[in-house]
Design an enzyme around this catalytic site. Sequence first.
Site, PDB file in Angstrom:
ATOM      1  N   SER A   1       0.801  -1.235   0.000  1.00 33.97           N
ATOM      2  CA  SER A   1       0.000   0.000   0.000  1.00 33.97           C
ATOM      3  C   SER A   1       0.823   1.270   0.000  1.00 33.97           C
ATOM      4  CB  SER A   1      -0.924   0.043   1.216  1.00 33.97           C
ATOM      5  OG  SER A   1      -1.748  -1.081   1.247  1.00 33.97           O
TER       6      SER A   1
ATOM      7  N   THR B   1      -0.899   2.265   4.599  1.00 36.49           N
ATOM      8  CA  THR B   1      -0.399   3.629   4.419  1.00 36.49           C
ATOM      9  C   THR B   1       0.429   3.999   5.624  1.00 36.49           C
ATOM     10  OG1 THR B   1      -2.245   4.381   3.093  1.00 36.49           O
ATOM     11  CG2 THR B   1      -1.147   6.056   4.414  1.00 36.49           C
TER      12      THR B   1
ATOM     13  N   THR C   1       1.430   6.898   0.382  1.00 34.02           N
ATOM     14  CA  THR C   1       0.606   5.722   0.083  1.00 34.02           C
ATOM     15  C   THR C   1       0.497   5.483  -1.420  1.00 34.02           C
ATOM     16  OG1 THR C   1      -1.562   4.712   0.536  1.00 34.02           O
ATOM     17  CG2 THR C   1      -1.571   7.028  -0.068  1.00 34.02           C
TER      18      THR C   1
ATOM     19  N   ARG D   1      -8.079   8.344  -9.121  1.00 30.04           N
ATOM     20  CA  ARG D   1      -8.589   8.503  -7.745  1.00 30.04           C
ATOM     21  C   ARG D   1      -7.479   9.028  -6.814  1.00 30.04           C
ATOM     22  NH1 ARG D   1      -7.280   6.375  -2.391  1.00 30.04           N
ATOM     23  NH2 ARG D   1      -9.193   6.397  -1.184  1.00 30.04           N
TER      24      ARG D   1
ATOM     25  N   THR E   1      -5.285   6.783   8.444  1.00 28.67           N
ATOM     26  CA  THR E   1      -5.126   5.644   7.545  1.00 28.67           C
ATOM     27  C   THR E   1      -6.492   4.995   7.362  1.00 28.67           C
ATOM     28  OG1 THR E   1      -3.972   3.529   7.232  1.00 28.67           O
ATOM     29  CG2 THR E   1      -4.521   4.117   9.482  1.00 28.67           C
ATOM     30  N   GLY E   2      -6.662   4.307   6.256  1.00 26.89           N
ATOM     31  CA  GLY E   2      -7.950   3.653   6.022  1.00 26.89           C
ATOM     32  C   GLY E   2      -8.640   4.201   4.790  1.00 26.89           C
TER      33      GLY E   2
HETATM   34  C1  SD4 Z   1      -6.258   6.049   0.864  1.00 18.89           C
HETATM   35  N1  SD4 Z   1      -5.937   6.334   3.208  1.00 18.89           N
HETATM   36  O1  SD4 Z   1      -5.726   6.255  -0.205  1.00 18.89           O
HETATM   37  C2  SD4 Z   1      -5.383   5.704   2.044  1.00 18.89           C
HETATM   38  C3  SD4 Z   1      -5.281   4.228   2.155  1.00 18.89           C
HETATM   39  C4  SD4 Z   1      -4.704   3.771   3.470  1.00 18.89           C
HETATM   40  O2  SD4 Z   1      -3.786   2.255   4.849  1.00 18.89           O
HETATM   41  O3  SD4 Z   1      -4.660   4.443   4.434  1.00 18.89           O
HETATM   42  N2  SD4 Z   1      -4.255   2.603   3.627  1.00 18.89           N
HETATM   43  O4  SD4 Z   1      -7.480   6.079   1.026  1.00 18.89           O
END
Ligand code: SD4
Length: 328
Positions: free
Chosen positions: A86, A189, A207, A217, A240-241
Amino acid sequence: MSNRRSFLKKTLVSTSLLLPGGIIQACANPVQESTGEKFKPLILSTWNHGMPANDRAWEVLMKSGNLVDAVEEGVKVTELDMDNLSVGLQGLPDREGIPTLDASIMKGDGSCGSVAFVRQVKHPISLARMVMEETPHVMLAGEGARQFAIAKGFPMESETLSPKAEEMYQEWKKESKYKPIINIENHDTIGMVALGPDGKLAGSCTTSGLAFKMHGRVGDSPIIGAGLYVDDEVGAATATGLGETIIRICGSFLIVELMRQGRTPQEACEEAVRRLIAKNSANIKDIQAGFLAVNKDGEYGAYAVHPGFNFARHHSGGGTLVDSKSKF
Ligand code: SD4
């Protein structure tokens, strides 16, 4: 479990990546989060790969005293980590099979820079820093960011997928369905926030974004206030997420503002998760997001929607992996 799910699960287990709990045993002995502790200097990073990133950031900070160098060099370790799917060019690609990267960096005086949807750059965090330091802008995206990288002498890297990413992309293409699997595909990330010995703050975030996202995106990580926010008067936060859910609540800015109003970092992260859930309640079981924050006194906190989120903490006593609490 669907074939794809079980494939991902097997692949990730076999590469000793990331299943909640699995990581923890593989990498360090986690401790439960304790609130109210204070450390200065202090470096915090999301997930278990934050451990080596923090080690590097700490080393740089101790040697140079430069906090921005520390948060840049720290996450560069993760940008080169071939096991990380990631972050960096070895991350999982978008639907067209192309890895595209997002990164941001910020100092507590308000200086900041970011790059979004950038291709062929090995260290997007360094490019984000150049946007901060050498342009009048905050954010460069896509082909413009790539051209800026070329102009600044960054070598253009191949876009050939790593063997692991290629295997997972080919598997994904069989169904070509986009449904994030929490704590797996969208895990990893790195967001880093650091408090220097002089009480100044800095942060970085980098990330490859969501696996198999639409081409073009952009997530929360390069958006100042969403994936990262730093203010010397108050503190710093990173996220993160699932980026869309974090952008909707300006997650990192929200946490810093809540701390400004007197909340502890832990309380502020919990409130951010509460708001995120309120805005995404219909499909919350499929959404993971986690926040990590520090205030200027060296108090820290973290909170996630679901279990499985952890973070790395480094202070003068060494590095520790810490389990975050979660809402569910
Ligand atoms: C995203 N927040 O591109 C990032 C992905 C992520 O752990 O955090 N992964 O949406």
